[in-house]
Motif scaffolding. Structure first.
Motif, PDB file in Angstrom:
ATOM      1  N   SER A 307       0.815  -1.209   0.000  1.00  0.00           N
ATOM      2  CA  SER A 307       0.000   0.000   0.000  1.00  0.00           C
ATOM      3  C   SER A 307       0.838   1.244   0.000  1.00  0.00           C
ATOM      4  O   SER A 307       0.354   2.318  -0.351  1.00  0.00           O
ATOM      5  CB  SER A 307      -0.927  -0.018   1.221  1.00  0.00           C
ATOM      6  OG  SER A 307      -0.150  -0.017   2.401  1.00  0.00           O
ATOM      7  N   ARG A 310       4.292   3.439  -4.795  1.00  0.00           N
ATOM      8  CA  ARG A 310       3.839   4.581  -5.596  1.00  0.00           C
ATOM      9  C   ARG A 310       2.994   4.055  -6.740  1.00  0.00           C
ATOM     10  O   ARG A 310       3.494   3.557  -7.736  1.00  0.00           O
ATOM     11  CB  ARG A 310       5.066   5.330  -6.108  1.00  0.00           C
ATOM     12  CG  ARG A 310       4.795   6.486  -7.042  1.00  0.00           C
ATOM     13  CD  ARG A 310       6.114   7.132  -7.388  1.00  0.00           C
ATOM     14  NE  ARG A 310       5.969   8.162  -8.397  1.00  0.00           N
ATOM     15  CZ  ARG A 310       6.031   7.944  -9.713  1.00  0.00           C
ATOM     16  NH1 ARG A 310       6.249   6.723 -10.144  1.00  0.00           N
ATOM     17  NH2 ARG A 310       5.903   8.943 -10.566  1.00  0.00           N
ATOM     18  N   ARG A 311       1.648   4.132  -6.578  1.00  0.00           N
ATOM     19  CA  ARG A 311       0.764   3.632  -7.627  1.00  0.00           C
ATOM     20  C   ARG A 311      -0.280   4.643  -8.057  1.00  0.00           C
ATOM     21  O   ARG A 311      -0.817   4.556  -9.137  1.00  0.00           O
ATOM     22  CB  ARG A 311       0.070   2.353  -7.161  1.00  0.00           C
ATOM     23  CG  ARG A 311       1.008   1.192  -6.878  1.00  0.00           C
ATOM     24  CD  ARG A 311       0.236  -0.101  -6.777  1.00  0.00           C
ATOM     25  NE  ARG A 311      -0.822  -0.046  -5.783  1.00  0.00           N
ATOM     26  CZ  ARG A 311      -0.656  -0.299  -4.507  1.00  0.00           C
ATOM     27  NH1 ARG A 311       0.523  -0.655  -4.048  1.00  0.00           N
ATOM     28  NH2 ARG A 311      -1.673  -0.217  -3.660  1.00  0.00           N
ATOM     29  N   CYS A 312      -0.647   5.597  -7.186  1.00  0.00           N
ATOM     30  CA  CYS A 312      -1.631   6.642  -7.502  1.00  0.00           C
ATOM     31  C   CYS A 312      -2.962   6.043  -7.949  1.00  0.00           C
ATOM     32  O   CYS A 312      -3.599   6.527  -8.888  1.00  0.00           O
ATOM     33  CB  CYS A 312      -1.090   7.598  -8.552  1.00  0.00           C
ATOM     34  SG  CYS A 312       0.398   8.474  -8.043  1.00  0.00           S
ATOM     35  N   GLY A 313      -3.387   4.961  -7.296  1.00  0.00           N
ATOM     36  CA  GLY A 313      -4.679   4.368  -7.607  1.00  0.00           C
ATOM     37  C   GLY A 313      -4.621   3.144  -8.492  1.00  0.00           C
ATOM     38  O   GLY A 313      -5.646   2.488  -8.691  1.00  0.00           O
ATOM     39  N   ASP A 322       1.841   2.242 -12.907  1.00  0.00           N
ATOM     40  CA  ASP A 322       1.089   3.128 -12.019  1.00  0.00           C
ATOM     41  C   ASP A 322       0.437   4.232 -12.827  1.00  0.00           C
ATOM     42  O   ASP A 322       0.567   4.305 -14.051  1.00  0.00           O
ATOM     43  CB  ASP A 322       1.998   3.705 -10.926  1.00  0.00           C
ATOM     44  CG  ASP A 322       3.177   4.485 -11.493  1.00  0.00           C
ATOM     45  OD1 ASP A 322       2.969   5.251 -12.462  1.00  0.00           O
ATOM     46  OD2 ASP A 322       4.291   4.333 -10.978  1.00  0.00           O
ATOM     47  N   PHE A 323      -0.292   5.111 -12.113  1.00  0.00           N
ATOM     48  CA  PHE A 323      -0.935   6.270 -12.730  1.00  0.00           C
ATOM     49  C   PHE A 323      -0.231   7.562 -12.344  1.00  0.00           C
ATOM     50  O   PHE A 323      -0.797   8.643 -12.493  1.00  0.00           O
ATOM     51  CB  PHE A 323      -2.405   6.350 -12.305  1.00  0.00           C
ATOM     52  CG  PHE A 323      -3.238   5.173 -12.722  1.00  0.00           C
ATOM     53  CD1 PHE A 323      -3.052   4.577 -13.963  1.00  0.00           C
ATOM     54  CD2 PHE A 323      -4.201   4.646 -11.877  1.00  0.00           C
ATOM     55  CE1 PHE A 323      -3.822   3.494 -14.358  1.00  0.00           C
ATOM     56  CE2 PHE A 323      -4.980   3.562 -12.256  1.00  0.00           C
ATOM     57  CZ  PHE A 323      -4.779   2.979 -13.499  1.00  0.00           C
ATOM     58  N   CYS A 324       1.000   7.482 -11.833  1.00  0.00           N
ATOM     59  CA  CYS A 324       1.667   8.661 -11.290  1.00  0.00           C
ATOM     60  C   CYS A 324       2.446   9.432 -12.349  1.00  0.00           C
ATOM     61  O   CYS A 324       2.417  10.657 -12.384  1.00  0.00           O
ATOM     62  CB  CYS A 324       2.620   8.257 -10.155  1.00  0.00           C
ATOM     63  SG  CYS A 324       1.811   7.356  -8.822  1.00  0.00           S
ATOM     64  N   ARG A 379      -6.902   8.374 -18.252  1.00  0.00           N
ATOM     65  CA  ARG A 379      -5.538   8.713 -17.879  1.00  0.00           C
ATOM     66  C   ARG A 379      -4.585   7.688 -18.477  1.00  0.00           C
ATOM     67  O   ARG A 379      -5.000   6.625 -18.944  1.00  0.00           O
ATOM     68  CB  ARG A 379      -5.354   8.788 -16.365  1.00  0.00           C
ATOM     69  CG  ARG A 379      -5.850   7.547 -15.613  1.00  0.00           C
ATOM     70  CD  ARG A 379      -5.835   7.773 -14.128  1.00  0.00           C
ATOM     71  NE  ARG A 379      -6.513   6.694 -13.409  1.00  0.00           N
ATOM     72  CZ  ARG A 379      -6.668   6.658 -12.092  1.00  0.00           C
ATOM     73  NH1 ARG A 379      -6.167   7.638 -11.347  1.00  0.00           N
ATOM     74  NH2 ARG A 379      -7.321   5.671 -11.512  1.00  0.00           N
ATOM     75  N   TRP A 382       1.636   4.412 -16.606  1.00  0.00           N
ATOM     76  CA  TRP A 382       3.060   4.710 -16.731  1.00  0.00           C
ATOM     77  C   TRP A 382       3.916   3.591 -16.127  1.00  0.00           C
ATOM     78  O   TRP A 382       3.419   2.762 -15.353  1.00  0.00           O
ATOM     79  CB  TRP A 382       3.410   6.009 -16.011  1.00  0.00           C
ATOM     80  CG  TRP A 382       2.567   7.181 -16.389  1.00  0.00           C
ATOM     81  CD1 TRP A 382       1.416   7.596 -15.810  1.00  0.00           C
ATOM     82  CD2 TRP A 382       2.818   8.114 -17.467  1.00  0.00           C
ATOM     83  NE1 TRP A 382       0.928   8.714 -16.435  1.00  0.00           N
ATOM     84  CE2 TRP A 382       1.765   9.050 -17.450  1.00  0.00           C
ATOM     85  CE3 TRP A 382       3.819   8.224 -18.409  1.00  0.00           C
ATOM     86  CZ2 TRP A 382       1.711  10.093 -18.358  1.00  0.00           C
ATOM     87  CZ3 TRP A 382       3.752   9.290 -19.318  1.00  0.00           C
ATOM     88  CH2 TRP A 382       2.710  10.201 -19.291  1.00  0.00           C
TER      89      TRP A 382
END
Length: 383
Positions: A307, A310-313, A322-324, A379, A382
């Motif tokens: 958790s 770094r995943r941003c959801g 991830d979405f970062c 979105r 990445w």
């Protein structure tokens, strides 16, 4: 006459004034940074739509052009660089990375300068007209292309040359050179529309990040903690000390040097106050009979949990998607659909990985039909 509230005090107005000044400074700084990037994206979009070369642009250059070849860009101060060791570069692609500031000017390690001259970008090749001769990199023979993110160096691999070479330009010209080279390569493979679509997407994504003007702070929002130097942070530290010092004294005992050191090291406690804090209120009782010490079980150390990654959801996945932010994914891992909800005909896509507005992921990013049937693109995914 100073402004006062219903209690006759002025500190609330001073607090509101300081808060508004701080909020507006932060907002102006964020808006200026946002506007600089927005201007750069729109400049690149206009350049991509309007760039047209001509044979006349190469007049006066010792370069013979093919009948259908035109000159797109000329820069008189470029250096030919070569890599001392064999390197495998990524395949050329059409990804646009707008740069706000120029990169550093230091040459990377393992790179040597072999010549200097004029760099020319044409519709069919990149050329260096140097003092020792001419060096060509034809787009049709390119197998690798890499732009150094921290230095103004672009390296190229071609089929008819074993050694990896490229160009180093002045830092303030590197961004324009890279973008025009991307456009020239896109024209060579008839994919300029892909670059335009990518820039349109970047502009739309950036428009959603425009900072909002902050709300105005009023005197009525001031709290009593604002009267204390340091505000709520000072109050929180004082409360923590009120709980920490008694606990240290109870654990260590009045004559324990470790307790003395712990109290003395506590922030906000004066060293001169340590003897008074640890002085016993009553005479110490007789020492208890010594007993064999019972070993304490070491507390388990918390392992990094997924958790905290770094995943941003984005869902937990071993690929690190991830979405970062980072790099677009044009060749996703085979197990992508084990962790993401993939759209039908996912592997038939010809683009980069995006998440659609209905939650599924699609490999159609960068095209006009991206996420068709799924309410559009939400979105980018990445790595």
């Amino acid at each position: 006459m100073a402004k006062t509230d219903s209690t006759g005090s002025t500190w609330r107005y001073r607090w509101a004034h300081r808060q508004n000044e701080r909020r507006h400074r932060t907002y102006r700084s964020a808006e200026a940074a946002w506007r600089r990037r927005d201007d750069e994206l729109r400049r690149l979009r206009g350049l991509a739509a309007d760039l047209q070369g001509s044979a006349a642009a190469g007049a006066g250059l010792p370069l013979e052009l093919a009948p259908d070849e035109v000159v797109l860009w000329v820069w008189p101060a470029a250096q030919l660089v070569e890599v001392r060791h064999t390197a495998v570069l990524p395949a050329p692609d059409l990804t646009v990375h707008p740069e706000i500031g120029p990169p550093r000017t230091r040459r990377p390690d393992g790179i040597r300068v072999a010549d200097a001259g004029t760099a020319v970008i044409t519709s069919r090749r990149l050329v260096l007209l140097g003092g020792r001769g001419r060096r060509d990199w034809a787009y049709g023979k390119m197998t690798g292309l890499a732009h150094d993110p921290a230095a103004p160096v672009t390296l190229i691999q071609v089929l008819d040359r074993r050694r990896t070479s490229g160009l180093m330009l002045p830092a303030d010209a590197a961004a324009d050179f890279r973008f025009r080279l991307t456009l020239a390569f896109a024209d060579a493979i008839e994919q300029r529309a892909t670059v335009l679509d990518q820039l349109d997407e970047l502009i739309a994504e950036h428009a959603e990040l425009k900072p909002f003007r902050p709300a105005v702070a009023t005197p009525g929002q001031a709290r009593l903690s604002a009267l204390v130097p340091g505000g709520r942070r000072t109050v929180a530290i004082a409360a923590a000390l009120a709980l920490l010092v008694p606990a240290v004294l109870i654990e260590s005992g009045p004559s324990d040097p470790a307790g003395v050191r712990a109290v003395a090291a506590t922030p906000g406690v004066s060293p001169s106050a340590v003897p008074a804090l640890i002085r016993p209120a009553t005479a110490p009782s007789a020492p208890a009979p010594s007993a064999s010490p019972t070993p304490r079980k070491p507390k388990p150390t918390a392992s990094p949990s997924s958790s905290a990654e770094r995943r941003c959801g984005a869902p937990v996945n071993p690929m690190g998607y991830d979405f970062c932010g980072g790099y677009r994914i044009r060749k996703p891992a085979a197990e992508t659909c084990d962790h993401f909800d993939c759209a039908q005909e996912f592997w038939a896509g010809r683009g980069y990985l995006v998440q659609c507005r209905d939650g599924v992921v699609s490999l159609t990013g960068g095209s006009r039909e991206a996420c068709a049937g799924h309410r559009g693109v939400r979105r980018t995914v990445w790595t």
